[in-house]
Structures are given as C-alpha cells and as structure tokens.
Design a protein around this motif. Sequence first.
Motif, PDB file in Angstrom:
ATOM      1  N   LEU A   1      30.536 131.514  85.044  1.00  0.00           N
ATOM      2  CA  LEU A   1      30.989 132.568  85.737  1.00  0.00           C
ATOM      3  C   LEU A   1      31.824 133.718  85.174  1.00  0.00           C
ATOM      4  CD1 LEU A   1      31.537 131.010  89.320  1.00  0.00           C
ATOM      5  CD2 LEU A   1      29.182 131.736  88.308  1.00  0.00           C
ATOM      6  N   THR A   2      32.715 133.207  84.101  1.00  0.00           N
ATOM      7  CA  THR A   2      33.570 133.980  83.470  1.00  0.00           C
ATOM      8  C   THR A   2      35.012 134.427  84.228  1.00  0.00           C
ATOM      9  OG1 THR A   2      33.050 136.545  83.870  1.00  0.00           O
ATOM     10  CG2 THR A   2      31.722 135.183  82.275  1.00  0.00           C
ATOM     11  N   VAL A   3      35.871 134.955  83.474  1.00  0.00           N
ATOM     12  CA  VAL A   3      37.009 135.238  84.374  1.00  0.00           C
ATOM     13  C   VAL A   3      36.939 136.348  85.387  1.00  0.00           C
ATOM     14  CG1 VAL A   3      38.775 134.572  82.458  1.00  0.00           C
ATOM     15  CG2 VAL A   3      37.898 136.900  82.440  1.00  0.00           C
ATOM     16  N   LYS A   4      35.822 136.884  85.550  1.00  0.00           N
ATOM     17  CA  LYS A   4      35.794 137.994  86.762  1.00  0.00           C
ATOM     18  C   LYS A   4      34.874 137.440  87.677  1.00  0.00           C
ATOM     19  CE  LYS A   4      33.103 141.162  84.176  1.00  0.00           C
ATOM     20  NZ  LYS A   4      32.749 142.400  83.676  1.00  0.00           N
ATOM     21  N   GLY A   5      34.125 136.139  87.344  1.00  0.00           N
ATOM     22  CA  GLY A   5      32.966 135.729  88.099  1.00  0.00           C
ATOM     23  C   GLY A   5      33.416 135.324  89.802  1.00  0.00           C
ATOM     24  N   GLY A   6      34.685 135.222  89.980  1.00  0.00           N
ATOM     25  CA  GLY A   6      35.177 135.028  91.413  1.00  0.00           C
ATOM     26  C   GLY A   6      35.754 136.094  92.197  1.00  0.00           C
ATOM     27  N   VAL A   7      35.767 137.312  91.810  1.00  0.00           N
ATOM     28  CA  VAL A   7      36.515 138.417  92.285  1.00  0.00           C
ATOM     29  C   VAL A   7      35.745 138.379  93.740  1.00  0.00           C
ATOM     30  CG1 VAL A   7      37.070 140.770  92.094  1.00  0.00           C
ATOM     31  CG2 VAL A   7      37.210 139.462  90.225  1.00  0.00           C
ATOM     32  N   GLY A   8      36.639 138.696  94.829  1.00  0.00           N
ATOM     33  CA  GLY A   8      36.102 138.766  96.203  1.00  0.00           C
ATOM     34  C   GLY A   8      35.556 137.511  96.846  1.00  0.00           C
ATOM     35  N   LYS A   9      35.699 136.430  96.018  1.00  0.00           N
ATOM     36  CA  LYS A   9      35.139 135.117  96.756  1.00  0.00           C
ATOM     37  C   LYS A   9      36.059 134.130  96.968  1.00  0.00           C
ATOM     38  CE  LYS A   9      31.092 136.050  94.076  1.00  0.00           C
ATOM     39  NZ  LYS A   9      30.252 135.697  92.796  1.00  0.00           N
ATOM     40  N   ILE A  10      35.645 133.232  97.754  1.00  0.00           N
ATOM     41  CA  ILE A  10      36.289 131.850  98.041  1.00  0.00           C
ATOM     42  C   ILE A  10      35.557 130.820  97.487  1.00  0.00           C
ATOM     43  CG2 ILE A  10      37.298 130.257  99.740  1.00  0.00           C
ATOM     44  CD1 ILE A  10      38.238 132.312 101.432  1.00  0.00           C
ATOM     45  N   PHE A  11      35.986 129.784  96.866  1.00  0.00           N
ATOM     46  CA  PHE A  11      35.130 128.716  96.322  1.00  0.00           C
ATOM     47  C   PHE A  11      35.574 127.427  97.340  1.00  0.00           C
ATOM     48  CE2 PHE A  11      34.982 131.755  92.941  1.00  0.00           C
ATOM     49  CZ  PHE A  11      33.599 131.275  92.421  1.00  0.00           C
ATOM     50  N   GLU A  12      34.355 127.231  97.959  1.00  0.00           N
ATOM     51  CA  GLU A  12      34.818 125.817  98.633  1.00  0.00           C
ATOM     52  C   GLU A  12      33.797 124.519  98.359  1.00  0.00           C
ATOM     53  OE1 GLU A  12      34.832 126.401 102.906  1.00  0.00           O
ATOM     54  OE2 GLU A  12      33.833 124.601 103.409  1.00  0.00           O
TER      55      GLU A  12
ATOM     56  N   ASP B   1      52.433 133.961  93.488  1.00  0.00           N
ATOM     57  CA  ASP B   1      52.207 133.309  92.179  1.00  0.00           C
ATOM     58  C   ASP B   1      50.680 133.190  92.162  1.00  0.00           C
ATOM     59  OD1 ASP B   1      53.505 131.619  89.582  1.00  0.00           O
ATOM     60  OD2 ASP B   1      51.741 131.194  90.299  1.00  0.00           O
ATOM     61  N   SER B   2      50.210 133.497  91.180  1.00  0.00           N
ATOM     62  CA  SER B   2      48.539 133.360  90.906  1.00  0.00           C
ATOM     63  C   SER B   2      47.920 132.017  91.432  1.00  0.00           C
ATOM     64  CB  SER B   2      48.140 134.058  90.005  1.00  0.00           C
ATOM     65  OG  SER B   2      48.454 133.575  88.870  1.00  0.00           O
ATOM     66  N   HIS B   3      48.708 131.206  90.901  1.00  0.00           N
ATOM     67  CA  HIS B   3      48.200 129.632  91.128  1.00  0.00           C
ATOM     68  C   HIS B   3      48.301 129.057  92.348  1.00  0.00           C
ATOM     69  CE1 HIS B   3      47.787 130.414  86.700  1.00  0.00           C
ATOM     70  NE2 HIS B   3      46.596 129.837  87.171  1.00  0.00           N
ATOM     71  N   THR B   4      48.798 129.703  93.711  1.00  0.00           N
ATOM     72  CA  THR B   4      48.928 129.563  94.833  1.00  0.00           C
ATOM     73  C   THR B   4      47.899 128.730  95.553  1.00  0.00           C
ATOM     74  OG1 THR B   4      50.669 131.115  95.228  1.00  0.00           O
ATOM     75  CG2 THR B   4      49.767 130.077  97.173  1.00  0.00           C
ATOM     76  N   PRO B   5      46.637 128.899  95.041  1.00  0.00           N
ATOM     77  CA  PRO B   5      45.435 128.233  95.599  1.00  0.00           C
ATOM     78  C   PRO B   5      45.675 126.735  95.122  1.00  0.00           C
ATOM     79  CG  PRO B   5      44.711 130.006  94.533  1.00  0.00           C
ATOM     80  CD  PRO B   5      46.150 129.994  94.434  1.00  0.00           C
ATOM     81  N   THR B   6      46.393 126.230  94.566  1.00  0.00           N
ATOM     82  CA  THR B   6      46.667 124.695  94.050  1.00  0.00           C
ATOM     83  C   THR B   6      46.442 123.955  95.370  1.00  0.00           C
ATOM     84  OG1 THR B   6      47.860 125.491  92.123  1.00  0.00           O
ATOM     85  CG2 THR B   6      47.636 123.244  92.792  1.00  0.00           C
ATOM     86  N   SER B   7      47.135 124.394  96.325  1.00  0.00           N
ATOM     87  CA  SER B   7      47.359 123.868  97.592  1.00  0.00           C
ATOM     88  C   SER B   7      45.857 123.670  98.496  1.00  0.00           C
ATOM     89  CB  SER B   7      48.482 124.470  98.478  1.00  0.00           C
ATOM     90  OG  SER B   7      49.728 123.973  97.961  1.00  0.00           O
TER      91      SER B   7
ATOM     92  N   ALA C   1      41.715 130.131  90.075  1.00  0.00           N
ATOM     93  CA  ALA C   1      42.699 131.597  89.892  1.00  0.00           C
ATOM     94  C   ALA C   1      42.152 132.369  88.500  1.00  0.00           C
ATOM     95  CB  ALA C   1      44.053 131.418  89.541  1.00  0.00           C
ATOM     96  N   GLU C   2      41.707 131.364  87.684  1.00  0.00           N
ATOM     97  CA  GLU C   2      41.049 131.874  86.185  1.00  0.00           C
ATOM     98  C   GLU C   2      39.870 132.640  86.509  1.00  0.00           C
ATOM     99  OE1 GLU C   2      43.874 129.574  86.249  1.00  0.00           O
ATOM    100  OE2 GLU C   2      44.627 131.213  85.445  1.00  0.00           O
ATOM    101  N   LEU C   3      39.115 132.354  87.579  1.00  0.00           N
ATOM    102  CA  LEU C   3      37.933 132.775  87.931  1.00  0.00           C
ATOM    103  C   LEU C   3      38.206 134.281  88.676  1.00  0.00           C
ATOM    104  CD1 LEU C   3      36.125 129.871  89.286  1.00  0.00           C
ATOM    105  CD2 LEU C   3      35.320 131.024  87.375  1.00  0.00           C
ATOM    106  N   GLY C   4      39.482 134.652  88.845  1.00  0.00           N
ATOM    107  CA  GLY C   4      39.714 135.894  89.504  1.00  0.00           C
ATOM    108  C   GLY C   4      39.439 135.468  91.160  1.00  0.00           C
ATOM    109  N   ALA C   5      39.154 134.341  91.592  1.00  0.00           N
ATOM    110  CA  ALA C   5      38.820 134.182  93.019  1.00  0.00           C
ATOM    111  C   ALA C   5      40.002 134.459  93.947  1.00  0.00           C
ATOM    112  CB  ALA C   5      38.280 132.656  93.125  1.00  0.00           C
ATOM    113  N   THR C   6      39.888 134.760  95.206  1.00  0.00           N
ATOM    114  CA  THR C   6      40.832 134.962  96.230  1.00  0.00           C
ATOM    115  C   THR C   6      41.644 133.363  96.555  1.00  0.00           C
ATOM    116  OG1 THR C   6      39.462 136.558  97.415  1.00  0.00           O
ATOM    117  CG2 THR C   6      41.227 135.575  98.674  1.00  0.00           C
ATOM    118  N   THR C   7      40.581 132.322  96.545  1.00  0.00           N
ATOM    119  CA  THR C   7      41.274 131.058  96.648  1.00  0.00           C
ATOM    120  C   THR C   7      40.181 129.993  96.449  1.00  0.00           C
ATOM    121  OG1 THR C   7      42.683 129.582  97.674  1.00  0.00           O
ATOM    122  CG2 THR C   7      41.218 130.727  99.087  1.00  0.00           C
ATOM    123  N   SER C   8      40.538 128.697  96.418  1.00  0.00           N
ATOM    124  CA  SER C   8      39.528 127.778  96.236  1.00  0.00           C
ATOM    125  C   SER C   8      40.101 126.760  97.436  1.00  0.00           C
ATOM    126  CB  SER C   8      39.603 127.085  94.893  1.00  0.00           C
ATOM    127  OG  SER C   8      39.146 128.082  94.114  1.00  0.00           O
TER     128      SER C   8
END
Length: 656
Positions: free
Chosen positions: A183-194, A120-126, A216-223
């Motif tokens: 950053l928009t919905v594609k601003g996070g592609v290929g990135k982790i936000f820490e 599920d795309s919102h797995t980064p919640t954890s 997840a809405e940024l398209g990020a790998t995770t946060s």
Amino acid sequence: MAKGTVAYKIIEKHLVSGRLIPGEEIAIKIDQTLTQDATGTMAYLQFEAMGVDRVKTELSVSYIDHNMLQTDYKNPDDHKYLMSVAKRYGVYLSKPGNGICHQVHVERFAKPGKTLLGSDSHTPTSGGVGMLAIGAGGLDVAAAMAGEPFYLKMPRIVGVKLTGTLPPWVTAKDIILELLRRLTVKGGVGKIFEYFGEGIKELSVPERATITNMGAELGATTSIFPSDEITRAYLKAQGREEDWIELLPDENAEYDEVIEINLSELEPLIACPHSPDNVVPVREVEGVKVDQVVIGSCTNSSFVDLTRAGKMLEGRRIHPDVIFAVAPGSKQALELIAQEGILLNFLKAGARVLESACGPCIGMGYAPPSGGVSVRSFNRNFEGRSGTKDAKVYLASPEVCVASAIAGEIIDPRRLAEREGIKWIKVQMPERFPYGDEAIIPPLPEEEAKKVEIYRGPNIAPLPEFDELPTEIQGEVSLIVGDNITTDHIMPAGANILPLRSNIYAISEYVYHYVDPEFVSRAKKIRDEKGIANIIIGGENYGQGSSREHAALAPRFLGVRVVIAKSFARIHHANLINFGILPLEFVDKRDYAKFSLGDEVHIPELIDRLKGGKEILVINKTTKEEIACKYSLTPKQVSVLLSGGLLRWIKNKQKV
Ligand code: MIC
Ligand code: SF4
C-alpha cells in the motif's frame, strides 16, 4: 458504512457530533491522553495557556523517553518542568528510564473500548488491545486534556483479514511490512485498519501492537485488533483483568474495504533505505555488510521480541565487525528478561545494552558510522533520521536483526538457523508480569495539586503569539520541495535540536536545515524586511511521518502562512491548521510546475472564499498566471484558521 466493526462501535459510543459517513467531520470524546517529552513540553505549555485547573480526561500520562541525553541543563530542565506540571494538573508521570511511551502504555494503561489521543504518531500501538488510539499534534492533545472533543474526518474502515498461520521465522513485523509493500506510505491516509480472521488468534498482544504501531507508517488514522481472550489473558497477567471487555466485530460486520493476507505465504521481509515502504524479501538483499544492529523502539522491543532475540544469541557471539545494541522497550520488559536469564545471553554475546528509551530511533546517542549500514527492528528509516546523514538504515524483525548481527551481513534468519542449528521458539506469555510501576508517579489529590509550583528552567521559553488570518495574502515562494517530504525534513530531530523543543525561538533556526540551509535566513528576510508571507510549495504526501507540531509551529514563527501541495499527510495537515497555516492543494497537480523560488504571490478574497467554500485563486504575480487551489477543511478547521490557530480559537470560545 462499516457498522458492526470494532472501530465503528467505539466511535459510535464516543460520538459527540457528526455522522459516521466516511469523509464527514466527526467529534469524539477522548478518554485518555498520552504525551512524551519531545512533544509534551509544548503540549503542556499550551495546556497551561488554556487556563484549566486539572485535566478532564479519565487518565492522562506524561512520559519521558525521547530526550534522554543530559549533556547540559536543557533536557533536565524539560524533565523537571514536565514532572511539576504532571503534579500540578493531575497527570501520571512515567520517569526517564521507565520505557518508551507506547510500550508502557500498552502494558500499564491501555483499555479495550476506550479512546486515546497521544502527541506522537505511534499512539495507535495501543490499538493492540482493542483501544481506538490516535496520534495528533500536541495542541490537539492539550485541548483533549482540557475536555475538548477530538475532531477528525470519519475514516474508511478497512478490514485486514489474516488467514493461515505464520511459518517459523516469519513474524508480526513481516505482516505490517507486507502491508507497507502493497500500500506504500500514503496507502492508509483517511483509513482505519481493523484486523480480523483466523490468523489473529495466533498473535499475542505485543505482536498485535507491533502491527498497529507501524500502521502509522501507512499514514493511517489508526489500526486496531479486537479485544478477545488473548487480550484478556494479557491484561490479567498485567494485574488489570478488570480493564478487559470483550470487543469483537459482529458476524455481519461490513468493512468499507477488505484486504487479505495469507500468513502461510509470507516470508521474512526488510525495508531498505530510505523509506519504510521500500520492502523486499530479505533473501534479495542478503550479503550486504552490516556495521551496526539495534533491537528496540516502540515497534519491536517487547518481552516477546527480546526473548526470541536473546534465545537466538544463546551461546553465540556477535560478528567482530558489528556493533550490536539492545534497548528494551520498557523497564518491565527489561526486568522480565533479567528474571528469565535472557539478559545474560545478550551480555555474553557482546551486546551493548542501552536504556529503555527511544535513543537510536531519533539519533539520540547511538548513530551509525559515516556511510554505514544499520539494521534495526524499528519503524522509520528516513534519510538522516539516525543522526548520520549518509547512513543506510534497514528495518526488519528482531530475528532478521540478530541473524544479521551474527553473520556480519544481512541474512535470512531461516538460512542462518539451518547453518547454525538454531531452533525457532514460540514465546510463552508469563502468567504474571512484574508490573514495574516503581517509576510511575500517580497524580496528586486535587487540593494538594493546587499548591504545586511549576518549575521553569531557562530552557522553557514562553509561547509566541500569532495573529489572525488576513483577508488577503501577499507573499513570496521561499521554498519548493518534492514528494513525500517528512516532518524529519521540515524539523529535524537529533541530539543538538531535540533539546530545543520547548524553545520555539531557538528551534526555528533549524527549519529545513538539511534540505536547504539557506531557508531560515530567506524566510526571515521575507518576514521582517519585506513584511510579507512565506509560501511553501510541496509535492505529494507533504508532512508524512511524525506528529511533531514543531514542523508547523516553527515555520509559522518564521512567517509561513500558506503551504500549497499536491496532497498532505493527516497529522501534519491538522498541525498546520492548528497554527494558522493554510494548507492548499492544487486542483490540477501539474500546476506544481508553475512556481519558482522567489515568485511573488497574491491570494485575494481569502476569507470570503474560505467561508463560502469556494476554490481559492492563487495569483503568481511574477508569471502572471492564476492557479486554482482547493482545500480539504472541515467547518471547525475553517473557523480555527480564521482565528489564527487553535489556541486562539479555544480562548475565544472560553470568552463567550
Ligand atoms: C518520531 O518517531 O519521529 C517521534 C520523535 O516519536 C515523533 C514525535 C516527535 O517528533 O517528537 C512522532 O512520531 O510523532
Ligand atoms: Fe520513540 Fe522511535 Fe517510537 Fe518515535 S518511533 S516513539 S522516536 S521509539
């Protein structure tokens, strides 16, 4: 190189192969997995096909939270299948009604320093507790349960420095909406936000989880957030202090990039229809009449959210023209607000109380009226996702939602508070949560598990078999779409379609249903009568949104072998490959215009070029033009594609 950051440390510890250089392929060991019913049935069918006797992870959980309607046998069949599979293979099962997977996972299972792969795309919640939690397609998760490492491109690690303090009525949701605005919905592609900086010290675990969820809405790998004393106190209150470890960035940690947000300067924000990045200050859309308001979803339905919302409603009534609902994120959160008397505030205000599940978020059982306005504390507002095609869905904090429900129109909560004398409260974390594990079924011991029979009702269809990638492709362009196509466009959800997730033959009838109702018959004709491949032409960020692999699997079943786009969203890109569909990108994005519906296409020397890492030439036979295409495939992905998909790739590997 981002050494010394929290994300880097976890990846380094779990590294199976590759170098930690952004863009290079790495493989990491997966400690935990999570599935939900909408993606889980397919994931477990695939897991079964791998022929493994018991899951090989430290912990795997199967949640039932998406397809809750039981208007006929379909969803109940799926649930029963999932329950028997969990018993058979050593998986925890969270029963329907126990809560939304991400919410429950944070509460009961997530561990700092560990890795989690979820279908599920919102797995980064954890990531809110310092876990490296990544969303993927069900097949990747099945592979992880079978002991395979997870392959990805090493992301860039972006530090998000939070300074200052949040003003009253400004919340965690506004932090992530601010990032989406920038950053928009594609601003996070290929990135982790820490996240780091003084500002994080004010944020409780559920608030952190709101932020990592919507990354997840940024398209990020995770946060991810560090694991600190706040994390420890939270885990202790969950009776899990032993799961805590401290995990902070080193003093001299260097992020690949740093973004700063001064919390003191933020104000209440809102995402307008139909994209989560369409963000403006609430005051700019004040006065829009509201039909419906919902608090819930995996983004904002924790105990903290419900308490604040419930307190605002104390002694007040929902506006007569508004239907207001609350769907607590978990049974635990529901139990707690019942205990504290907050639930009564909702009831007395005239709220509808929905069960702890995804519900309205995917149009299951609570849709807006035609052309209606719905204000939600959720994370997605794509067109039609609510179940009503012409509804206008706004996304905001629970505080903005409640204020608007009271006022009958969108309103800045600060203004309503002033008008009505509502006080802003700081929510105290309980010292001990009611664990609420009554609806979680732990795995059976191995010997007993082996005896369990798997239940397969008529809604569980066998997996289709797919063949290898041909050496060259003859095809026809059967669909052309624009930018930011979501998986909701490709494979819609909703009450009629979701119950078909375990039956690929039936669900394939709905591919691109609302975008082009003729697509399916056209695709079948190309597949069956002409005997050639379907080719889809896409714009930027193709396949953004959910992790649903049905958005790749069903098109593959219809005979799609190639998607040529300007760019792809990460999870969907991986899902296409997993099902043997080749994702190509235009070298020159202007070439997008060189295709029309019905054009005949020839792709020669496909395998040789893929193996040699050479550009692929797509010949438009109708216009006689040659179009150069590139691809972003790791060596493993090339080999998966050549095998015709991940399942065959794993089976081939097992044979050796
Ligand atoms: C969603 O939010 O769209 C979903 C439903 O949770 C999906 C998974 C699915 O399609 O089943 C997701 O985000 O991954
Ligand atoms: Fe469920 Fe919505 Fe969260 Fe997806 S985004 S997991 S559908 S609540």
